[in-house]
Design a protein around this motif. Sequence first.
Motif, short mmCIF file in Angstrom:
data_model
loop_
_atom_site.label_atom_id
_atom_site.label_comp_id
_atom_site.label_asym_id
_atom_site.label_seq_id
_atom_site.Cartn_x
_atom_site.Cartn_y
_atom_site.Cartn_z
N ILE A 77 2.07 -3.97 -18.44
CA ILE A 77 3.07 -2.83 -17.94
C ILE A 77 2.02 -1.53 -17.44
N VAL A 78 2.40 -1.32 -16.21
CA VAL A 78 1.67 -0.13 -15.29
C VAL A 78 2.74 0.72 -15.02
N ASP A 79 2.55 2.04 -15.34
CA ASP A 79 3.44 3.02 -14.90
C ASP A 79 3.49 3.24 -13.26
N THR A 80 4.58 2.61 -12.45
CA THR A 80 4.76 2.51 -11.16
C THR A 80 6.42 2.67 -10.99
N PRO A 81 6.63 2.77 -9.82
CA PRO A 81 7.99 2.84 -9.48
C PRO A 81 8.89 1.37 -9.98
N GLY A 109 2.83 -1.88 4.30
CA GLY A 109 3.96 -1.47 3.36
C GLY A 109 5.30 -1.81 4.45
N ARG A 110 6.47 -1.53 3.66
CA ARG A 110 7.74 -1.61 4.57
C ARG A 110 8.06 -0.03 4.97
N ASN A 111 7.90 0.83 4.07
CA ASN A 111 8.48 2.27 4.25
C ASN A 111 7.35 3.13 4.96
N ALA A 112 7.45 3.59 5.98
CA ALA A 112 6.63 4.44 6.81
C ALA A 112 6.24 5.57 6.39
N LEU A 116 11.93 -16.10 -14.03
CA LEU A 116 11.52 -16.38 -12.59
C LEU A 116 10.00 -15.87 -12.20
N TYR A 117 10.19 -14.38 -12.82
CA TYR A 117 8.95 -13.58 -12.45
C TYR A 117 7.82 -14.43 -13.17
N GLY A 118 7.84 -14.51 -14.33
CA GLY A 118 6.56 -15.18 -14.72
C GLY A 118 6.36 -16.72 -14.48
N ALA A 134 0.83 -1.29 -0.12
CA ALA A 134 0.03 -0.04 -0.01
C ALA A 134 0.77 1.37 0.11
N SER A 135 2.15 1.05 0.01
CA SER A 135 3.16 2.38 0.04
C SER A 135 3.50 2.70 -1.22
N SER A 136 3.16 1.80 -2.30
CA SER A 136 3.63 2.30 -3.67
C SER A 136 2.55 1.76 -4.50
N GLY A 137 2.87 2.43 -5.89
CA GLY A 137 2.11 1.84 -7.14
C GLY A 137 0.73 1.34 -7.02
N ILE A 138 0.57 -0.06 -7.54
CA ILE A 138 -0.81 -0.56 -7.67
C ILE A 138 -1.22 -0.78 -6.09
N GLY A 139 -0.38 -1.16 -5.27
CA GLY A 139 -1.34 -1.43 -3.87
C GLY A 139 -1.61 -0.07 -3.24
N1 LIG Z 1 4.17 -2.36 -12.41
C1 LIG Z 1 3.87 -3.08 -13.24
O1 LIG Z 1 4.15 -3.18 -14.53
C2 LIG Z 1 3.37 -4.41 -13.06
C3 LIG Z 1 2.70 -5.63 -13.96
C4 LIG Z 1 2.17 -6.61 -13.60
C5 LIG Z 1 2.06 -7.11 -12.14
N2 LIG Z 1 2.74 -6.30 -11.46
C6 LIG Z 1 2.68 -6.44 -9.89
O2 LIG Z 1 1.97 -5.28 -9.13
C7 LIG Z 1 2.54 -5.56 -7.66
C8 LIG Z 1 2.88 -4.30 -7.41
O3 LIG Z 1 3.99 -3.75 -8.43
P1 LIG Z 1 4.13 -2.20 -8.42
O4 LIG Z 1 4.46 -1.82 -9.89
O5 LIG Z 1 3.01 -1.40 -7.66
O6 LIG Z 1 5.31 -1.87 -7.62
P2 LIG Z 1 5.91 -0.88 -6.53
O7 LIG Z 1 5.47 0.45 -6.86
O8 LIG Z 1 7.39 -1.08 -6.60
O9 LIG Z 1 5.43 -1.42 -5.18
C9 LIG Z 1 5.78 -2.55 -4.44
C10 LIG Z 1 5.34 -2.66 -3.15
O10 LIG Z 1 5.70 -3.99 -2.53
C11 LIG Z 1 6.01 -3.70 -1.32
N3 LIG Z 1 6.97 -4.87 -1.09
C12 LIG Z 1 7.99 -5.05 -1.74
N4 LIG Z 1 8.79 -6.17 -1.00
C13 LIG Z 1 8.21 -6.15 0.29
C14 LIG Z 1 8.45 -7.09 1.34
N5 LIG Z 1 9.57 -7.92 1.49
N6 LIG Z 1 7.44 -6.82 2.33
C15 LIG Z 1 6.46 -6.19 2.25
N7 LIG Z 1 6.03 -5.16 1.27
C16 LIG Z 1 7.01 -5.49 0.02
C17 LIG Z 1 6.64 -2.37 -1.29
O11 LIG Z 1 6.88 -1.74 -0.09
P3 LIG Z 1 7.61 -0.41 0.34
O12 LIG Z 1 7.39 0.79 -0.80
O13 LIG Z 1 7.27 -0.02 1.63
O14 LIG Z 1 9.22 -0.95 0.33
C18 LIG Z 1 5.61 -1.55 -2.38
O15 LIG Z 1 4.47 -1.18 -1.56
C19 LIG Z 1 3.76 -6.73 -7.97
O16 LIG Z 1 3.16 -8.08 -7.41
C20 LIG Z 1 4.16 -6.68 -9.41
O17 LIG Z 1 4.64 -7.95 -9.55
C21 LIG Z 1 3.28 -4.81 -11.63
#
Ligand SMILES: NC(=O)c1ccc[n+]([C@@H]2O[C@H](COP(=O)([O-])OP(=O)(O)OC[C@H]3O[C@@H](n4cnc5c(N)ncnc54)[C@H](OP(=O)(O)O)[C@@H]3O)[C@@H](O)[C@H]2O)c1
Length: 248
Positions: free
Chosen positions: A186-190, A36-39, A153-155, A13-18
């Motif tokens: 692909i989703v625009d996130t960190p 999330g990890r980052n307060a 590995l991811y897939g 919930a601290s970033s991107g999709i969550g």
């Molecule tokens: N972006 C894409 O294009 C895309 C496409 C398909 C699927 N996804 C999937 O969507 C999900 C979210 O991705 P995102 O793009 O939103 O990434 P993101 O912006 O990098 O966010 C990742 C989130 O996961 C948390 N996280 C990572 N490792 C963790 C751990 N060990 N313990 C607890 N929390 C952890 C991070 O916490 P902190 O920020 O607090 O460290 C952050 O809130 C992922 O499962 C990713 O595989 C993303």
Amino acid sequence: MFTADQTILVTGASSGIGRAIALECIARGARVLACGRNAQRLEQARQAACAPERWTSIQRDFLTDMKDIPHWVRGLAREHGKLWGLAHAAGEGLMDCLQVYGLERARRHFDINFHVPLLLAQGFCDRRASARGGALLFVASASAVFPEKGHLLYGAAKAALAAAAKSISQEVAPRGVRVHCLSPGIVDTPMEAAAEASMGAEYRQNQLQGYPLGFGRPEDVAVMAAFLLSGQAAWITGQNFVLAGGRY
Ligand SMILES: NC(=O)c1ccc[n+]([C@@H]2O[C@H](COP(=O)([O-])OP(=O)(O)OC[C@H]3O[C@@H](n4cnc5c(N)ncnc54)[C@H](OP(=O)(O)O)[C@@H]3O)[C@@H](O)[C@H]2O)c1
């Protein structure tokens, strides 16, 4: 879509999709336990919520003390009341291929993108933790269904997760709990920005050509997640939805 007694645990919930899913669930009336990890990033997200009083930030690194995760989820339910939903978006990206395959990295990757979601699901699906009618939602990836070079590995981990979601959906249906999988392209996130930084300038342009509607925004995934988590999706379970702007 939700009432304030419907509590949803959202990971990542601290970033991107969550983060977008947490904000959307709050906007639709739910109470959110935002993990999330980052307060600091959690607090910034809380301040962006339309009703910050329905947002509770919880810090946890899921790779620490993994075995305790089911117990931890049950503890959240004891403290905050039975959970209506679990939206699991925390995860890690990885660009790799067979040439660089190594057991240690593979095990770590499967820990965060496969075993952690299952441990969370185990805690959530315990009848002491989740409410009848509620839902579990995993964010997988289009790579689970359409694996490409560079997503070894991811897939594989996301495909395993999608398969597990289907199986769990049948296990918990008698309890009235639904299970969903969302597989975005692909989703625009960190996370995507980090992938682009590692792959070089042409990567984004090359990928964009395959997306008739362009890349997604976190909000595009969040609206679908909120719908599936809600009672409006009461007859949907065990499906893996690919959201990819016409890419596949
Ligand atoms: N972006 C894409 O294009 C895309 C496409 C398909 C699927 N996804 C999937 O969507 C999900 C979210 O991705 P995102 O793009 O939103 O990434 P993101 O912006 O990098 O966010 C990742 C989130 O996961 C948390 N996280 C990572 N490792 C963790 C751990 N060990 N313990 C607890 N929390 C952890 C991070 O916490 P902190 O920020 O607090 O460290 C952050 O809130 C992922 O499962 C990713 O595989 C993303």
